[in-house]
Design an enzyme around this catalytic site. Structure first.
Site, PDB file in Angstrom:
ATOM      1  N   SER A  27     -30.769  -1.439  26.568  1.00  0.00           N
ATOM      2  CA  SER A  27     -30.960  -2.458  25.518  1.00  0.00           C
ATOM      3  C   SER A  27     -29.970  -3.605  25.714  1.00  0.00           C
ATOM      4  O   SER A  27     -29.967  -4.572  24.963  1.00  0.00           O
ATOM      5  CB  SER A  27     -30.751  -1.818  24.143  1.00  0.00           C
ATOM      6  OG  SER A  27     -29.440  -1.259  24.086  1.00  0.00           O
TER       7      SER A  27
ATOM      8  N   HIS B 154     -19.805   5.213  32.177  1.00  0.00           N
ATOM      9  CA  HIS B 154     -19.393   5.862  30.933  1.00  0.00           C
ATOM     10  C   HIS B 154     -19.103   7.347  31.093  1.00  0.00           C
ATOM     11  O   HIS B 154     -19.070   8.086  30.114  1.00  0.00           O
ATOM     12  CB  HIS B 154     -20.474   5.649  29.844  1.00  0.00           C
ATOM     13  CG  HIS B 154     -20.676   4.207  29.517  1.00  0.00           C
ATOM     14  ND1 HIS B 154     -21.843   3.729  28.969  1.00  0.00           N
ATOM     15  CD2 HIS B 154     -19.860   3.139  29.688  1.00  0.00           C
ATOM     16  CE1 HIS B 154     -21.731   2.406  28.800  1.00  0.00           C
ATOM     17  NE2 HIS B 154     -20.538   2.024  29.234  1.00  0.00           N
TER      18      HIS B 154
ATOM     19  N   GLN C 248     -25.091   3.763  33.005  1.00  0.00           N
ATOM     20  CA  GLN C 248     -24.398   3.961  31.735  1.00  0.00           C
ATOM     21  C   GLN C 248     -24.614   5.388  31.249  1.00  0.00           C
ATOM     22  O   GLN C 248     -23.991   5.815  30.281  1.00  0.00           O
ATOM     23  CB  GLN C 248     -24.930   3.003  30.677  1.00  0.00           C
ATOM     24  CG  GLN C 248     -24.790   1.532  31.020  1.00  0.00           C
ATOM     25  CD  GLN C 248     -25.520   0.652  30.026  1.00  0.00           C
ATOM     26  OE1 GLN C 248     -25.023   0.335  28.947  1.00  0.00           O
ATOM     27  NE2 GLN C 248     -26.745   0.286  30.373  1.00  0.00           N
TER      28      GLN C 248
END
Ligand code: BV8
Length: 251
Positions: free
Chosen positions: A192, A121, A103
């Site tokens: 997370s 991303h 990411q």
């Protein structure tokens, strides 16, 4: 904390693994000195995602959005991969296949030597012409002009990253889903697990029968589903696992 880690059962699983997937988030770069998004010193503390990491923010104030990215690029350019990045890169020669799905946009996995990378991303070192769609690499820190303009047509350049509310590249997302559903083991490191669709990939892997290894100092919404949920910093835990792996025939 890390030195008390009992890696026995995990090493047994890794010894038989041939297809390994690794999903990383901002936490893998924390020990390189790059702030995470939601941590104490988090990038979002100073700025809020809806203010900056969105197409609306960019069309409203491209200069402000570029000032944030330029500030991050200057920070990122001074940072080096940490032992966690390096172990993941080394594992491309240890397991038959290691697929890295990240990411992160900081480019530290490439700097560490990882080759088989899928950037969900995007990448902060790439810029895209808002008119022509052309993507080029740009390593200027700081940027020569803010906002930067396309040298070819003069239109605004944008960071080649995926903002909130923007779809991921269908090719990269499809490939990441496929790799997640085909792997024997998936490491979920430093995330997370709140941003979609990235946060669904570990479930994809688990439902397809993969063993899941989470490495994170804190619990996440995914921790309960992990086969191994290791509480610790990836820059310490990954070298420990790698050392144990080297003692087996897998080395
Ligand atoms: C999409 C690039 C379809 C830019 C990023 C309403 C409207 C529109 C969309 C949504 C909506 N509601 C929900 C959504 C979907 C949205 C989303 O998930 N929102 C969340 C916040 C609820 N997702 C999207 O918009 C995605 N696109 O869905 O398209 C669509 C289209 C239109 C409309 C609807 C849907 C696009 C998401 C991509 C956004 N871009 N980054 C930039 O970076 O500038 S996301 C950004 O957050 C980063 O990529 C980052 O990686 C990602 C996730 O954060 P983490 O990496 O997990 O980092 P974080 O700080 O949160 O956690 C760090 C972890 O590390 C912690 O757990 C910590 O404990 C741990 N850690 C700390 N130190 C260490 C460590 N671990 C190990 N070792 C250490 N030393």
């Amino acid at each position: 904390m890390a030195e008390k880690l009992d890696t026995g059962p995990l090493i047994e699983v890794l010894q038989d693994a041939s297809r390994v997937a690794v999903l990383t988030g901002a936490g893998i770069s924390a020990e390189s000195g790059i702030p995470t998004f939601r941590g104490e010193e988090g990038l979002w503390k100073k700025y809020r995602p809806e203010e900056l990491a969105t197409p609306t923010a960019f069309s409203r104030d491209p200069k402000l959005v570029w000032e944030w990215y330029d500030w991050r690029r200057v920070i990122f350019a001074q940072k080096e991969p940490n032992p966690g990045h390096k172990v993941i890169a080394r594992w491309e020669g240890t397991f038959p296949t290691v697929s890295l799905i990240t990411q992160n946009i900081d480019g530290l996995h490439q700097k560490a030597g990882s080759k088989n990378i899928w950037e969900l991303h995007g990448n902060i070192w790439k810029v895209r012409c808002t008119e022509e769609g052309t993507i080029t690499e740009n390593y200027d820190t700081p940027l020569k002009e803010i906002p930067p303009l396309c040298p070819n047509c003069g239109a605004l350049l944008r960071p080649h990253v995926v903002w909130f509310g923007e779809s991921l590249s269908p090719t990269i997302l499809q490939k990441s889903i496929q790799l997640s559903s085909e792997c024997d083991v998936m490491f979920v490191i430093g995330t997370s697990a709140v941003v979609q669709p990235a946060a669904s990939l570990p479930f994809e892997a688990s439902e397809a029968g993969a063993k899941i290894v989470e490495i994170n100092p804190d619990p996440t919404p995914f921790s309960l589903y992990a086969d191994f949920s290791i509480r610790g910093k990836s820059g310490e835990i990954l070298p420990l696992i790698d050392e144990e792996l080297k003692k087996t025939s897998k080395a």
